[in-house]
Design an enzyme around this catalytic site. Structure first.
Site, PDB file in Angstrom:
ATOM      1  N   LYS A  63       0.838  -1.193   0.000  1.00  0.00           N
ATOM      2  CA  LYS A  63       0.000   0.000   0.000  1.00  0.00           C
ATOM      3  C   LYS A  63       0.876   1.247   0.000  1.00  0.00           C
ATOM      4  O   LYS A  63       1.566   1.519   0.973  1.00  0.00           O
ATOM      5  CB  LYS A  63      -0.878   0.042   1.246  1.00  0.00           C
ATOM      6  CG  LYS A  63      -1.917   1.145   1.167  1.00  0.00           C
ATOM      7  CD  LYS A  63      -2.457   1.529   2.519  1.00  0.00           C
ATOM      8  CE  LYS A  63      -1.637   2.620   3.161  1.00  0.00           C
ATOM      9  NZ  LYS A  63      -1.724   3.912   2.511  1.00  0.00           N
ATOM     10  N   GLU A 108      11.013   1.394   9.622  1.00  0.00           N
ATOM     11  CA  GLU A 108      11.965   2.491   9.365  1.00  0.00           C
ATOM     12  C   GLU A 108      11.197   3.765   9.648  1.00  0.00           C
ATOM     13  O   GLU A 108      10.321   4.154   8.871  1.00  0.00           O
ATOM     14  CB  GLU A 108      12.438   2.401   7.914  1.00  0.00           C
ATOM     15  CG  GLU A 108      13.822   2.970   7.706  1.00  0.00           C
ATOM     16  CD  GLU A 108      13.780   4.455   7.428  1.00  0.00           C
ATOM     17  OE1 GLU A 108      13.907   5.241   8.400  1.00  0.00           O
ATOM     18  OE2 GLU A 108      13.597   4.834   6.272  1.00  0.00           O
ATOM     19  N   CYS A 139      13.746  11.075   5.771  1.00  0.00           N
ATOM     20  CA  CYS A 139      13.887  10.594   7.151  1.00  0.00           C
ATOM     21  C   CYS A 139      15.271  10.922   7.691  1.00  0.00           C
ATOM     22  O   CYS A 139      15.421  11.254   8.853  1.00  0.00           O
ATOM     23  CB  CYS A 139      13.548   9.116   7.261  1.00  0.00           C
ATOM     24  SG  CYS A 139      14.307   8.091   6.023  1.00  0.00           S
ATOM     25  N   GLU A 161      10.834  16.484  15.153  1.00  0.00           N
ATOM     26  CA  GLU A 161      11.193  16.315  13.734  1.00  0.00           C
ATOM     27  C   GLU A 161      10.335  17.262  12.894  1.00  0.00           C
ATOM     28  O   GLU A 161       9.113  17.164  12.880  1.00  0.00           O
ATOM     29  CB  GLU A 161      10.917  14.872  13.308  1.00  0.00           C
ATOM     30  CG  GLU A 161      11.272  14.617  11.867  1.00  0.00           C
ATOM     31  CD  GLU A 161      10.983  13.192  11.410  1.00  0.00           C
ATOM     32  OE1 GLU A 161       9.951  12.630  11.805  1.00  0.00           O
ATOM     33  OE2 GLU A 161      11.796  12.656  10.649  1.00  0.00           O
TER      34      GLU A 161
HETATM   35  P1  NDP Z   1       2.211   8.011   8.422  1.00  0.00           P
HETATM   36  O1  NDP Z   1       3.177   7.266   9.235  1.00  0.00           O
HETATM   37  O2  NDP Z   1       0.867   8.271   8.963  1.00  0.00           O
HETATM   38  O3  NDP Z   1       1.970   7.257   7.021  1.00  0.00           O
HETATM   39  C1  NDP Z   1       2.865   6.337   6.453  1.00  0.00           C
HETATM   40  C2  NDP Z   1       2.040   5.212   5.816  1.00  0.00           C
HETATM   41  O4  NDP Z   1       1.291   4.517   6.800  1.00  0.00           O
HETATM   42  C3  NDP Z   1       1.041   5.707   4.788  1.00  0.00           C
HETATM   43  O5  NDP Z   1       0.996   4.779   3.708  1.00  0.00           O
HETATM   44  C4  NDP Z   1      -0.246   5.679   5.588  1.00  0.00           C
HETATM   45  O6  NDP Z   1      -1.382   5.589   4.806  1.00  0.00           O
HETATM   46  C5  NDP Z   1      -0.084   4.440   6.418  1.00  0.00           C
HETATM   47  N1  NDP Z   1      -0.944   4.364   7.593  1.00  0.00           N
HETATM   48  C6  NDP Z   1      -1.572   5.372   8.248  1.00  0.00           C
HETATM   49  N2  NDP Z   1      -2.224   4.896   9.332  1.00  0.00           N
HETATM   50  C7  NDP Z   1      -2.004   3.561   9.365  1.00  0.00           C
HETATM   51  C8  NDP Z   1      -2.367   2.503  10.255  1.00  0.00           C
HETATM   52  N3  NDP Z   1      -3.110   2.719  11.340  1.00  0.00           N
HETATM   53  N4  NDP Z   1      -1.926   1.256   9.992  1.00  0.00           N
HETATM   54  C9  NDP Z   1      -1.152   1.018   8.922  1.00  0.00           C
HETATM   55  N5  NDP Z   1      -0.777   1.968   8.036  1.00  0.00           N
HETATM   56  C10 NDP Z   1      -1.187   3.216   8.259  1.00  0.00           C
HETATM   57  O7  NDP Z   1       2.904   9.328   7.951  1.00  0.00           O
HETATM   58  P2  NDP Z   1       2.207  10.693   7.545  1.00  0.00           P
HETATM   59  O8  NDP Z   1       2.005  10.692   6.112  1.00  0.00           O
HETATM   60  O9  NDP Z   1       0.992  10.980   8.342  1.00  0.00           O
HETATM   61  O10 NDP Z   1       3.350  11.713   7.962  1.00  0.00           O
HETATM   62  C11 NDP Z   1       3.418  12.157   9.303  1.00  0.00           C
HETATM   63  C12 NDP Z   1       4.836  12.267   9.797  1.00  0.00           C
HETATM   64  O11 NDP Z   1       5.542  11.055   9.568  1.00  0.00           O
HETATM   65  C13 NDP Z   1       5.675  13.304   9.092  1.00  0.00           C
HETATM   66  O12 NDP Z   1       5.476  14.542   9.674  1.00  0.00           O
HETATM   67  C14 NDP Z   1       7.070  12.791   9.293  1.00  0.00           C
HETATM   68  O13 NDP Z   1       7.558  13.236  10.525  1.00  0.00           O
HETATM   69  C15 NDP Z   1       6.910  11.296   9.351  1.00  0.00           C
HETATM   70  N6  NDP Z   1       7.269  10.611   8.109  1.00  0.00           N
HETATM   71  C16 NDP Z   1       8.436   9.910   8.106  1.00  0.00           C
HETATM   72  C17 NDP Z   1       8.846   9.279   6.957  1.00  0.00           C
HETATM   73  C18 NDP Z   1      10.124   8.512   6.893  1.00  0.00           C
HETATM   74  O14 NDP Z   1      10.682   8.374   5.815  1.00  0.00           O
HETATM   75  N7  NDP Z   1      10.617   7.956   8.000  1.00  0.00           N
HETATM   76  C19 NDP Z   1       8.056   9.363   5.716  1.00  0.00           C
HETATM   77  C20 NDP Z   1       6.825  10.093   5.842  1.00  0.00           C
HETATM   78  C21 NDP Z   1       6.460  10.683   7.012  1.00  0.00           C
HETATM   79  P3  NDP Z   1      -2.282   6.840   4.407  1.00  0.00           P
HETATM   80  O15 NDP Z   1      -1.395   8.043   4.305  1.00  0.00           O
HETATM   81  O16 NDP Z   1      -2.805   6.400   3.099  1.00  0.00           O
HETATM   82  O17 NDP Z   1      -3.275   6.950   5.499  1.00  0.00           O
END
Ligand code: NDP
Length: 474
Positions: free
Chosen positions: A173, A246, A280, A377
């Protein structure tokens, strides 16, 4: 408007309702994708289970050949994938110091090729008159991948490539913010892979949650926020799924007084602001020695003032918009908090008016630990530069975090820098560079930045379970 279907069991699947995908440079929809449901996850898992026996029975060399075919297909479709990436993420086609869609698609190809060349041979740990003892790496089954929006194609392929090479099938996904390039890749890949080997479902957190808790998925690889990572871990406990997480970080960089500010500033600027800080392992807190503090800050500010911030489809754009409004609002909030705390803004500090989610590269000085911008962050184009006088104190402050993803030391004295690097509590530490990853070196986080690692034979091993075979000869 172009539509991009899900791929389940080799079939293209659309739904009556759709999600509009926003181009963050304009704030307008440019594509639409289906609204997947937990039922689609079930269908994908059934397909992945059915495909598993034949896929896992292929030889390592046969699967390696498939990965090389996927890399070639990425290369053949590079211009189209680059444009879609720029439209859905906002990142420039080229970008400041070459960090843009070209790098992301190019990196995806390079990682696919390098992963294909990785292997885990059978290890013979004893072979004598008493017994022969072999350690094998076996595929786990169905791997669930949940990927984020910042490097949507590359991170998705970091998940898929080792999972597939190890003999697993995949149900994935992408983030609902950036599903397009990944769906297009899945369509291309399904011309090469047997049906059911790689399935991609799109939807909101409901779909992610259905993957994380599914009883017929055996492992989850997740990249995203720490809080969602914790939910995934909890949901995955039902059938004791293997996990690679990660998660986020708050990487510190420490600049020693022996560097030349003019020389180091462009490098520091690049690792703080590439992809608008939405990486990240971007450098998120910069500690600079008091002797060179003012000069490093003003050199970085001069670069920020010359950046072209605009639509990534324009060739000369250095930095694009933030990927989504939610992230822009986090940056706005952190800027307001720093301003209220009395910090100085050398550049930027305000979101641009008009369409799109633009925020200029912002350098904040006269700020220290205990402010939200330093402690949290930011994941955006705003960097706190903190003055220090004592190196032990700087190391202590860098380590004073619940995260431990990356860190860096900047100095001309490589021996001292290497010693200091070893004192940073982070999964990856660099000297005179930052976020400088490569496909044959493991990447993972300490503390709450994650569990396990990706890349190289270490990352491949995370997509396997160990089987020990002992043949008694006595
Ligand atoms: P999330 O952690 O919410 O999203 C990452 C993925 O998880 C998306 O595909 C999301 O789907 C999915 N997801 C959301 N809720 C669930 C759940 N309960 N169970 C399983 N999967 C789920 O990141 P955000 O997009 O909300 O970003 C928020 C913060 O995360 C940022 O501010 C940043 O700090 C951090 N981040 C870190 C990243 C990294 O590379 N380490 C990358 C992106 C964000 P969907 O969006 O479709 O709901």
């Amino acid at each position: 408007m172009a539509s991009f279907p899900m791929i389940i069991n080799g079939q293209k699947v659309m739904t009556r309702e759709t999600i509009g995908v926003i181009n963050p440079a304009t704030g307008e929809h440019f594509a639409q994708v289906p609204v997947g449901t937990p039922q689609h996850v079930d269908d994908a898992v059934v397909a992945a289970r059915a495909a598993f026996p034949a896929w896992s029975a292929l030889s390592h060399d046969e699967r390696k050949a498939k990965l090389h075919q996927l890399a070639a297909a990425l290369e053949a479709n590079m211009p189209e994938l680059m444009k879609l990436l720029t439209q859905e993420t906002g990142k420039p086609m080229n970008g400041y110091s070459g960090v843009g869609s070209g790098m992301e698609v190019g990196g995806s190809i390079a990682w696919m090729q390098a992963t294909a060349e990785t292997e885990l041979p059978v290890e013979v740990i004893q072979d004598d008159e008493v017994a022969r003892v072999e350690v094998h790496h076996k595929p786990i089954g169905v791997v669930g991948s949940i990927s984020p929006w910042n490097w949507p194609l590359m991170i998705a392929l970091w998940h898929y490539a080792p999972a597939l090479l190890a003999g697993n099938t995949v149900v994935a996904k992408p983030s609902e913010f950036t599903p397009v390039t990944t769906l297009r890749f899945a369509e291309i890949a399904n011309e090469i892979l047997p049906p059911g080997v790689l399935n991609v479902v799109v939807g909101d957190g409901q779909v992610g949650a259905a993957i994380a808790s599914h009883p017929d998925i055996n492992k989850i690889v997740f990249t995203g926020s720490i809080s969602t990572g914790k939910s995934v871990m909890q949901a995955a406990s039902g059938n004791l799924k293997r996990l690679t997480l990660e998660l986020g970080g708050n990487d510190a960089g420490i600049v020693l007084p022996d560097v030349d500010p003019k020389e180091v500033a462009p490098k520091l600027f690049g690792v703080c602001f590439h992809n608008n800080g939405q990486t990240c392992q971007a450098l998120k807190r910069l500690y600079v020695h008091e002797d060179i503090y003012d000069e490093v800050c003003s050199e970085m500010a001069a670069i920020a003032n010359n950046i072209k911030n605009g639509n990534g489809l324009e060739e000369d754009t250095d930095l694009g918009p933030l990927q989504n409004e939610q992230q822009l609002n986090i940056v706005i909030e952190l800027a307001a908090d720093a301003r209220a705390a009395g910090a100085t803004f050398l550049t930027g500090g305000e979101a641009a008016s008009g369409p799109g989610y633009f925020f200029p590269p912002t350098i904040v000085t006269d700020i220290s630990d205990g402010t939200r911008l330093v402690d949290e962050e930011q994941f955006g184009p705003i960097v706190p530069v903190i003055k220090y006088s004592d190196i032990d104190d700087a190391i202590r402050r860098a380590n004073n975090s619940s995260t431990g993803l990356g860190g860096s030391i900047w100095s001309n004295d490589l021996d001292q820098a290497a010693e200091l690097a070893g004192r940073l509590e982070a999964g990856s530490v660099w000297v005179n560079t930052h976020a400088d990853i490569q496909p044959n070196a493991p990447m993972g986080g300490m503390k709450q930045s994650g569990i396990g690692c990706e890349f190289g034979h270490w990352g491949l091993a995370e997509n396997t379970v160990i089987q020990t075979i002992k043949i008694s000869k006595a």
